[in-house]
Design an enzyme around this catalytic site. Sequence first.
Site, PDB file in Angstrom:
ATOM      1  N   ASN A  50       0.839  -1.199   0.000  1.00  0.00           N
ATOM      2  CA  ASN A  50       0.000   0.000   0.000  1.00  0.00           C
ATOM      3  C   ASN A  50       0.881   1.259   0.000  1.00  0.00           C
ATOM      4  O   ASN A  50       2.112   1.153   0.059  1.00  0.00           O
ATOM      5  CB  ASN A  50      -0.931  -0.028   1.218  1.00  0.00           C
ATOM      6  CG  ASN A  50      -0.173   0.188   2.508  1.00  0.00           C
ATOM      7  OD1 ASN A  50       0.932  -0.312   2.683  1.00  0.00           O
ATOM      8  ND2 ASN A  50      -0.758   0.931   3.423  1.00  0.00           N
ATOM      9  N   CYS A  77       1.934   3.516   2.087  1.00  0.00           N
ATOM     10  CA  CYS A  77       2.944   3.762   3.128  1.00  0.00           C
ATOM     11  C   CYS A  77       3.849   2.579   3.388  1.00  0.00           C
ATOM     12  O   CYS A  77       4.725   2.626   4.273  1.00  0.00           O
ATOM     13  CB  CYS A  77       2.250   4.197   4.407  1.00  0.00           C
ATOM     14  SG  CYS A  77       1.506   5.834   4.285  1.00  0.00           S
ATOM     15  N   GLU A  95       3.481  -0.468   4.624  1.00  0.00           N
ATOM     16  CA  GLU A  95       3.377  -1.417   5.735  1.00  0.00           C
ATOM     17  C   GLU A  95       2.467  -2.606   5.443  1.00  0.00           C
ATOM     18  O   GLU A  95       2.390  -3.542   6.243  1.00  0.00           O
ATOM     19  CB  GLU A  95       2.883  -0.702   7.003  1.00  0.00           C
ATOM     20  CG  GLU A  95       1.389  -0.487   7.112  1.00  0.00           C
ATOM     21  CD  GLU A  95       0.859   0.630   6.231  1.00  0.00           C
ATOM     22  OE1 GLU A  95      -0.362   0.788   6.151  1.00  0.00           O
ATOM     23  OE2 GLU A  95       1.681   1.344   5.634  1.00  0.00           O
TER      24      GLU A  95
END
Length: 789
Positions: free
Chosen positions: A294, A296, A298
């Site tokens: 995704n 970011c 994580e």
Amino acid sequence: MGTVSMIAGESGDSKLKGKEGKAKGLPLTENAITVLERRYLKKDDNGKPIEKIEDMFHRVARTIAEADLKHDPEVDIKALEQEFFDMMTNLEFLPNSPTLMNAGRDLGQLAACFVLPIEDSMESIFESIKDTALIHKSGGGTGFDFSDLRPKNSLVGSTKGVSSGPISFMKVFDSATEAIKQGGTRRGANMGILRIDHPDIMDFIICKEDSVTLTNFNISVALTEDFMLAVEKGAKYDLIDPKTKKVVEQLDAKKVYDKIVNLAWTNGDPGLVFIDRMNRDNPTPKLGKIAATNPCGEQPLLPYEACNLGSINLVNMLSAGEIDYEKLGNTVKKAVHFLDNVIEANKYPIDKIAKMTRANRKIGLGVMGFADMLIRLGIPYNSTAGVETAEKVMKFIDDTSKEASQELAEKRGAFSNFKGSIYDTGKDAVKIRNATTSTIAPTGTISIIASCSSGVEPLFAISYVRNVMDNDELVEVNPIFEEMAKKEGFYSVDLMKKIAEKGGVHDITEVPKHIRDIFVTSHDITPEWHIKMQAAFQKYTDNAVSKTVNFCNSATKEDVEKAYMLAYKEGCKGITIYRDGSRDVQVLSIKKEAKEAPKHEVHVHPDEIIAPRKRPDVTFGKTEKVLTGCGSLFVTVNEDEDGICEMFTRMGKSGGCINSYSEAIGRLVSLSLRAGVKIESIIDQMRGVRCPVPLGIGKNAVLSCSDGIGRVLEHYIGKESGNGNGGIASAMAPDPTPLATAAMQAAAPTSKNDSSIDMGVCPECPECGHMIEFIEGCLTCRGCGYSKC
């Protein structure tokens, strides 16, 4: 975390009471209420909230509870709704923002994270662009792996032409996002990933070097174990054509690695993901390899997967100065139940995503308030005890979440793709409901609602100052620090302001040492401790950890290289770094000491020095509204009998430096007009100036407030075709004097690519004027919830 505000020594208590009254006794701070009202509550066509905060929590709790009916028609929905409502309103657990925004509403899209496939065909590429539009419109973010696209200049068999390569198609996705995000409740965000062995990898590494390309993308290089071994050995490695699977070239691994480090040092991009590690923990390897995450980083996902996220507020898991593991365990089990229900309640934007997500049922339970918890426990963040606490707490959460998922599987069945998964160990295998249960995700806005520190990040600042109306200084203070300062007798308004000038208490001797030791900020902590903490959480997290490794501005490229290698050695799945001051948007918002500006002399003959003509008593003109990336800009252009003589600007409801800059621009333009500068010269200086938050795409894009002002002036004199509004033409003023020309040149940016506002001096939210933080890979305003990842 939540802050207590004071103006010139005024107690913050009275400031909070009015807002708290709107929330009917819910334990919400002023900032939390502001964020909920601006970004989460239902609104009418005029943007006015039509539901109360309490109603919003009931709406979410009821919608998620009703998913139980699919499995148990006799379930007591009212009791379950109350359980979920209490868990959220007691600020013990909150789901990700799309769930709070959309549950029980027509849109109904509740997931934050998506990954879409991109195969090497025009049909696949533009199918993914269409799907991206639908996801961004619904409030989700998207991740892509561009590694299957053939490199630039490769032969395209169907047309006998040549391929333009992955980066050219990334720009198409970026432009689409720029257009889509204007209509959504959240700004669209993307992650673009390219494998280290792709032939176009060097172009990918530098693709954001100019800071104006791919502004809607975070980018990460997918590093393999083979590449990292080659770096350590100083060896060469292969570049492989994804179409032919043949080796096309070899590169020196260390030189490529150093280039990544250099660019990350320069502006934070690219990040790194250790892709082989992500696949090592892939729970469903028979379905395919993980290639993307995704926005970011994580949440590793397979193509067409989505993940539903939520976070437990750890500071509210304390009792009598200790971690209450019984309460934490109960909260984990309720949160797993909640998140599994989200999968059922979700209205997915694409059928393929609905099918894949329900088949694997990945959830990502994480945490927030970790730094606050350590402070309450008297444990420094940058300590062995802090790291050990992280490991102990996350292991408990991960183990308990697996137990909760197994209990759900007994009642509801295992996830559909259980067979062949890592849990399918034979006839005695224990069924589990969810392929993954834990993720440490960004908690930018939900941590504001919960009034706690973000995710697993340390505090950003303990106290800071922002200017409000009539030049009053508003002191924002961490409430735990204020509480301890008053309890130990060293509190004073002057001290809070002194701390605001520094951003932390590291070297402020008026603060007792044991307090200084536990109130460390992100800039007090060395990169090594940031990485050790990330690795501690990663050890017991299914997916990955959203964390920013902060560097001071003076950090060297060698420092960044050491951090990257340490993240690899410590077992992290990726790393995001931020060197203070390295990006166009400077987000460190402590009060800086003023520095004397350099003096530049302009030598003009005394006979050429003129004064601007006097402003007339009566003027007439027009006001035009321009939508910019910072908000609505209102520009008024006035003229008198001699021509255009002045311009005024106002930035919507915004305050702070954004309005002061726009006012200053208006004054300088007015002064220049009355000094005889041609309006075309002014327009030429204003148009094309860029800022980090442009609005629109192509020739209609408003690149900055300055660019918007230039457009209005063009409209007024009828310069743009089709936009003529009459007004006075260029004959209205004589050629500028040398002095006026020198003044305009001194006030103008050095190039048309420069930002009109130096965010290093003006680190304020473009929407509300509050400070902006760089945390968990995102720009976040804790005053209004504005965020940009």
